[in-house]
Write a protein that holds these residues in place. Structure first.
Motif, PDB file in Angstrom:
ATOM      1  N   UNK A 145     -67.857 -47.488   0.918  1.00 51.61           N
ATOM      2  CA  UNK A 145     -66.539 -46.647   1.453  1.00 51.61           C
ATOM      3  C   UNK A 145     -66.465 -47.064   2.422  1.00 51.61           C
ATOM      4  N   UNK A 146     -67.638 -46.368   2.848  1.00 51.26           N
ATOM      5  CA  UNK A 146     -67.232 -46.385   4.899  1.00 51.26           C
ATOM      6  C   UNK A 146     -67.400 -47.606   5.249  1.00 51.26           C
ATOM      7  N   UNK A 147     -68.589 -48.244   4.683  1.00 56.38           N
ATOM      8  CA  UNK A 147     -69.170 -49.847   5.446  1.00 56.38           C
ATOM      9  C   UNK A 147     -67.517 -50.302   5.097  1.00 56.38           C
ATOM     10  N   UNK A 148     -66.422 -50.892   4.104  1.00 59.18           N
ATOM     11  CA  UNK A 148     -65.624 -51.057   3.819  1.00 59.18           C
ATOM     12  C   UNK A 148     -64.883 -50.670   5.321  1.00 59.18           C
ATOM     13  N   UNK A 149     -64.358 -49.248   4.806  1.00 54.91           N
ATOM     14  CA  UNK A 149     -63.600 -49.178   6.386  1.00 54.91           C
ATOM     15  C   UNK A 149     -63.817 -49.584   6.883  1.00 54.91           C
ATOM     16  N   UNK A 150     -64.549 -49.501   7.598  1.00 52.89           N
ATOM     17  CA  UNK A 150     -64.955 -49.219   9.271  1.00 52.89           C
ATOM     18  C   UNK A 150     -64.866 -51.275   9.719  1.00 52.89           C
ATOM     19  N   UNK A 151     -64.412 -51.937   8.776  1.00 55.13           N
ATOM     20  CA  UNK A 151     -64.597 -53.344   9.075  1.00 55.13           C
ATOM     21  C   UNK A 151     -62.618 -53.771  10.426  1.00 55.13           C
ATOM     22  N   UNK A 152     -62.283 -52.755  10.146  1.00 55.18           N
ATOM     23  CA  UNK A 152     -60.851 -53.047  10.925  1.00 55.18           C
ATOM     24  C   UNK A 152     -61.430 -52.344  11.985  1.00 55.18           C
ATOM     25  N   UNK A 153     -62.064 -51.108  12.284  1.00 52.07           N
ATOM     26  CA  UNK A 153     -61.893 -51.171  13.476  1.00 52.07           C
ATOM     27  C   UNK A 153     -63.164 -51.305  14.305  1.00 52.07           C
ATOM     28  N   UNK A 154     -64.120 -52.175  13.613  1.00 48.01           N
ATOM     29  CA  UNK A 154     -64.925 -53.242  14.271  1.00 48.01           C
ATOM     30  C   UNK A 154     -64.464 -54.555  14.832  1.00 48.01           C
ATOM     31  N   UNK A 155     -63.617 -55.359  14.194  1.00 53.08           N
ATOM     32  CA  UNK A 155     -62.727 -56.245  14.352  1.00 53.08           C
ATOM     33  C   UNK A 155     -62.121 -55.231  15.978  1.00 53.08           C
ATOM     34  N   UNK A 166     -74.176 -51.690   5.425  1.00 54.72           N
ATOM     35  CA  UNK A 166     -74.712 -51.570   6.326  1.00 54.72           C
ATOM     36  C   UNK A 166     -74.007 -50.481   7.322  1.00 54.72           C
ATOM     37  N   UNK A 167     -73.169 -50.253   7.091  1.00 56.77           N
ATOM     38  CA  UNK A 167     -71.878 -49.079   8.276  1.00 56.77           C
ATOM     39  C   UNK A 167     -72.101 -48.343   8.062  1.00 56.77           C
ATOM     40  N   UNK A 168     -72.916 -47.792   6.571  1.00 57.43           N
ATOM     41  CA  UNK A 168     -73.344 -46.421   5.971  1.00 57.43           C
ATOM     42  C   UNK A 168     -74.016 -45.718   6.778  1.00 57.43           C
ATOM     43  N   UNK A 169     -75.324 -47.135   6.195  1.00 60.58           N
ATOM     44  CA  UNK A 169     -76.763 -46.790   6.789  1.00 60.58           C
ATOM     45  C   UNK A 169     -76.427 -46.477   8.994  1.00 60.58           C
ATOM     46  N   UNK A 170     -76.005 -47.010   9.252  1.00 62.63           N
ATOM     47  CA  UNK A 170     -75.857 -46.851  10.475  1.00 62.63           C
ATOM     48  C   UNK A 170     -75.610 -45.669  11.263  1.00 62.63           C
ATOM     49  N   UNK A 171     -74.338 -44.871   9.887  1.00 58.03           N
ATOM     50  CA  UNK A 171     -72.822 -44.051  10.690  1.00 58.03           C
ATOM     51  C   UNK A 171     -74.759 -42.942  10.458  1.00 58.03           C
ATOM     52  N   UNK A 172     -75.142 -43.294   9.438  1.00 60.91           N
ATOM     53  CA  UNK A 172     -76.139 -41.458   9.014  1.00 60.91           C
ATOM     54  C   UNK A 172     -76.955 -41.821   9.565  1.00 60.91           C
ATOM     55  N   UNK A 173     -77.737 -43.010  10.156  1.00 58.13           N
ATOM     56  CA  UNK A 173     -78.847 -42.932  11.250  1.00 58.13           C
ATOM     57  C   UNK A 173     -78.601 -41.993  12.332  1.00 58.13           C
ATOM     58  N   UNK A 174     -78.102 -42.677  12.897  1.00 58.91           N
ATOM     59  CA  UNK A 174     -76.821 -42.038  14.372  1.00 58.91           C
ATOM     60  C   UNK A 174     -77.019 -40.862  14.265  1.00 58.91           C
ATOM     61  N   UNK A 175     -76.374 -40.677  12.890  1.00 58.57           N
ATOM     62  CA  UNK A 175     -76.028 -38.765  13.330  1.00 58.57           C
ATOM     63  C   UNK A 175     -77.022 -38.426  13.279  1.00 58.57           C
ATOM     64  N   UNK A 176     -78.359 -39.240  12.501  1.00 59.29           N
ATOM     65  CA  UNK A 176     -79.795 -38.382  12.389  1.00 59.29           C
ATOM     66  C   UNK A 176     -80.161 -38.065  13.129  1.00 59.29           C
ATOM     67  N   UNK A 177     -80.250 -39.466  14.102  1.00 63.44           N
ATOM     68  CA  UNK A 177     -81.099 -39.607  16.083  1.00 63.44           C
ATOM     69  C   UNK A 177     -79.959 -38.235  16.488  1.00 63.44           C
ATOM     70  N   UNK A 178     -79.142 -38.491  16.581  1.00 66.64           N
ATOM     71  CA  UNK A 178     -78.068 -37.852  17.405  1.00 66.64           C
ATOM     72  C   UNK A 178     -78.026 -35.979  17.400  1.00 66.64           C
TER      73      UNK A 178
END
Ligand code: FAD
Length: 848
Positions: free
Chosen positions: A65-75, A358-370
């Protein structure tokens, strides 16, 4: 190209670009992505671009759901269109069983705050006129489905990351990865070496090969996947003109088909039974922007069903057939997170639905790393959920099974057969051939689930309702409660921690005080945010030696955490036994009478007490024994090397014969823990809950030494938990809960706060382009969905349907009739909180 950077992300598909964007957005801008060829040169360019939020795991659903919600921000950030089409979609059911599955999915969605809706087949036809509704029983509508432009979306992530300072290097294959003794990584590329602190493997189709550069064999495999594009279809054009709308998405379980509009025709894809792996051992490095040869033969059975279900398809011309490879893990969910045994080497691969996940994976991994934590419960896609048993051949069999079942329903009592048996204990033949055990698969190990009266009866009749095991599991529970039962517990995780610093190390990790020598404690383990990341039984075997038992599926997950926190001076060592240690448990009022026949020591009530640990010979075999069991009854857990298991088992059976000792399986064990209100790791206890929310109060000693997560736990205690884990007794006659069903309460308009199973910040729900608060699917007159079920079933000892789940803390004290209902397969049933365990509320039996 710079030669030093903080992070190198390998791979410029949708996942690598998403990780890059999320890292940059989190403020890490000295980062680079290295791509072998051009962006989207793996699976990403030829994807069908579909996205949806539904997933069997509600936490993964939330990230979708986060991934789908992200697309507007991304654009907005990138100025690049993702080509979004939010059409909504149906899952259509052709049988009562599939309809049960949709009801269950709908109920789960309700707990998550999703806007799904159950409709008749005729209503589905009104929205998708090419459907022949005579084949269907009903459908589930999800408004948050659609499709996008895969290439545009990948470039949008890349542009947005670049605009925040990230560097992207194209046409530059990574050839080798080495690590210096100080932990610095050297990523050797065709254009030279880059030194960095972190490496992210987002190699997609080549992720396995990138893993091998650091000695990893990741459990993933690419499968060929076909979809076809039709010529213009008059039915599609007419629908567009009449309604002004695009044709929506459809998933047809029976045909293993998904379809949606593409230009003036349809796109039709299949997850065919006759599926085919691609490059099962090595992915060729010279594979580029290419498609594979289409093979219509393989998908004909699915298409034939499609022609019946969507008759207009039969007359449609086929414009193009796309056949491309993409990767899967054995369970179809991604492999994300830090890799155990390597420092700062991160996995972001096996993402089979890159445009949903993809969005959720990116967010979770970035949170984890940072920040050191993914910020969500991502257990369902944690790379640590697999271990050494997921070999190349095992993965191949399981991925093929998963692919061919992508649109199959999984029944709650269904065990999947591929790659089995894989790991077995010395009792396997006795259990299956002599005892007629129905076996299940836990973390790749064969485990007895229940025992049938004959070989012919030894199988599960698949159902969402109570099934053929009901009576037999009941008999097994009654044997324990009335006299004695025996079960194999080889599947528990077992560890030994030794060394001078062992006690200090465990005291720092665990919330409970460590036991005295010869004693046992139960203890949760928290992360820095004070959330539950483990639940263990710990025995102090000697001054500098501890035994730990935990959840089998979380062995790598826990080892990763243990190793991260081991003192650097070598004063503590930890060993994971895996299947080098197995176990048997006997339980019931006659358990001591049987046990004492096989030992020479005094094991009377006062000498070998409840929660004692001892190393002693049992049936002349060296064993480690816990005076505790998960049944909540008088009993013992007996641990030994596999070579002794048969001897000990046969001796226990012989000694127990006069008491009518009976084998019991995992289902009886789980039934007995339900009536004791015991939680299980992975269901009730997960990293989204605090220890007080999880009702683990008596195992958290805030006043003892400082431990990881103590500050956050103290805060939770002081403020009072938002949620509370409770047990329910349910008036249900033919079916019990599985997990994730909504819990309703008659609370009128009282505000109990916002709740979702992933009650974390940062994830917003996206419906028709807006962020939605809660939905009207969560209310009905004075009734509100106030919580969700984590697990449950039938408690045979007390003869009641039971569930555990989370509800707002202020409701958790209520035991009143008429206040709660739990939804099972679309029907709400009255439920009552069981504050005390229904079986042996004072624990007299287990103290025995
Ligand atoms: C026919 C088909 C239809 C699909 N339909 C959908 C759909 O409808 N919806 C959906 O969500 N998903 C769909 N998918 C799946 C989707 O394509 C994948 O989930 C997604 O592309 C995975 O992205 P990725 O970034 O992980 O991998 P990839 O796209 O494979 O990207 C990996 C990248 O890493 C690079 N790389 C690898 N090794 C190295 C190295 N050593 N050095 C430098 N670079 C390297 C590669 O060149 C590649 O560009 C479909 C896939 C196929 C094949």
């Amino acid at each position: 190209m710079k030669t030093e950077t903080r992070v190198v992300v390998i791979g410029g598909g949708v996942v690598g670009c998403s990780v890059l964007y999320h890292l940059a957005r989190a403020g890490w801008t000295d980062i680079m992505l290295i791509e072998r060829s051009e962006l989207t040169s793996g699976s990403s360019w030829h994807a069908a671009g579909g996205f949806h939020t539904l997933n069997g795991d509600p936490n993964v659903a939330k990230l979708q759901a986060y991934t789908v919600g992200l697309y507007k921000e991304l654009e907005e950030v990138s100025g690049q269109s993702c080509g979004l089409h939010l059409t909504g979609g149906f899952m259509v059911a052709d049988s009562p069983e599939r309809m049960d599955f949709l009801r269950y999915t709908h109920a789960k969605g309700r707990a998550l705050g999703m806007d799904t809706e159950l409709v008749s087949a005729a209503e589905a036809k009104a929205m998708f006129p090419m459907l022949d509704d005579s084949h269907f029983v009903g459908a589930l509508w999800d408004p948050v489905e659609g499709h996008l432009d895969p290439s545009g979306t990948t470039h949008a992530y890349a542009k947005a990351a670049r605009s925040l300072g990230a560097e992207i290097v194209l046409r530059n294959p990574v050839k080798e990865i080495t690590q210096d003794p100080d932990g610095t990584w050297n990523v050797i590329t065709e254009q030279g070496a880059v030194r960095c602190d972190h490496v992210v493997n987002a190699g997609g189709l080549w992720a396995r090969e990138v893993g091998r550069m650091v000695g990893l064999e990741l459990p993933l495999l690419a499968m060929e996947h076909m979809y076809l594009l039709t010529e213009d279809m008059p039915e599609v054009i007419a629908y567009n003109q009449e309604t002004g709308r695009e044709v929506c998405h459809i998933i047809d379980f029976k045909g293993e088909i998904y379809t949606r509009q593409e230009r003036n025709g349809l796109l039709v894809g299949t997850y065919e039974k006759a599926c085919k792996p691609w490059s099962p051992v090595n992915t060729p490095w010279d594979f580029g922007h290419e498609l594979l040869e289409p093979d219509l033969e393989r998908i004909i059975p699915s298409l034939e069903v499609g022609f019946r279900h969507f008759p207009a398809l039969e007359n449609a011309g086929i414009k193009q057939i796309i056949n491309g490879p993409f990767t899967f893990a054995p369970d179809g969910n991604p492999l994300v997170g830090p890799v155990q045994g390597l420092t700062n080497f991160w996995s972001a691969c096996a993402v089979m639905a890159g445009f949903s996940q993809g969005g959720g994976v990116g967010l979770a991994l970035a949170n984890w790393m940072t920040e050191g934590d993914p910020g969500f419960d991502i257990w369902g896609m944690d790379v640590a959920r697999y271990g050494e048993w997921t070999t190349l051949k095992y993965t191949n069999a399981k991925v093929r099974e998963n692919y061919s079942r992508r649109f199959s329903i999984r029944f709650p009592n269904e065990e999947l057969p591929a790659a089995r048996p894989h790991q077995t204990t010395p009792l396997y033949d006795i259990m299956t051939r002599e005892n007629h055990a129905v076996m299940g698969d836990t973390w790749g190990l064969e485990v007895p689930l229940w025992f049938a009266p004959s070989a012919e009866a030894a199988h599960d009749v698949l159902s969402f309702h109570r099934s053929n095991d009901f009576e037999h599991v009941g008999n097994e529970v009654r044997a324990v409660r009335d006299s004695i039962g025996i079960t194999e517990i080889a599947n528990f995780a077992k560890y030994e921690v030794t060394g001078q610093g062992a006690e200090a190390f465990l005291s720092r990790l665990m919330t409970n005080t460590m036991p005295k020598t010869g004693r046992i404690v139960l203890t949760p383990m928290l992360n820095e945010n004070g959330k539950l990341i483990g639940d263990f039984t710990i025995a102090k075997a000697a001054e500098d030696r501890f035994m730990i038992w935990g959840s089998s599926g979380a062995q790598i997950y826990h080892m990763r955490w243990f190793e991260q926190h081991l003192p650097k001076d070598g004063s503590v060592r930890i060993e994971r036994f895996g299947q080098r240690m197995v176990g048997l448990s006997i339980a019931g009022p006659n358990a001591r009478k049987v046990f004492e026949k096989l030992v020479t020591e005094d094991v009377s009530r006062t000498t070998f007490r409840f929660m004692d640990y001892r190393e002693m010979d049992v049936a002349s075999c060296p064993c480690r024994v816990n005076r505790i069991t998960y049944t909540g009854d008088l009993g013992y857990e007996i641990w030994m090397e596999p070579c002794y298991e048969r001897t000990v088992y046969l001796a226990l059976k012989e000694a127990g014969a006069k008491f009518g000792i009976r084998d019991f399986g995992m289902r009886a064990l789980l039934s007995m823990r339900l009536e004791k209100n015991f939680p299980t790791w992975g269901h009730e206890l997960r990293p989204i809950y605090g220890p007080f929310e999880g009702s683990m109060d008596r195992f958290v000693k805030l006043e003892k030494n400082d431990f990881i997560g103590r500050e956050a736990a103290a805060r939770e205690y002081a403020e009072g938990p938002h949620l509370r884990r409770v047990s329910f007794l349910i008036d249900a006659a033919t079916a019990d809960v599985m997990a994730d069903e909504p819990i309703w309460a008659k609370v009128g308009d009282t505000d109990h706060g916002t709740i979702t199973p992933t009650h974390t910040s940062g994830v917003k729900r996206y419906v028709n382009g807006t962020v939605a608060p809660s939905t009207d699917k969560q209310r009905d007159g004075d009734w509100r969905v106030v919580g969700w079920v984590t697990s449950g079933g039938y408690a045979h000892g007390v003869q009641a349907s039971m569930a555990q789940g989370y509800i707002p803390a202020q409701l958790a004290g209520e035991g009143a009739d008429g206040l709660f209902e739990i939804e099972i397969l679309g029907k709400r049933h009255p439920a009552r909180i069981a504050i005390d365990p229904p079986f042996d509320p004072n624990g007299e039996r287990m103290r025995g």
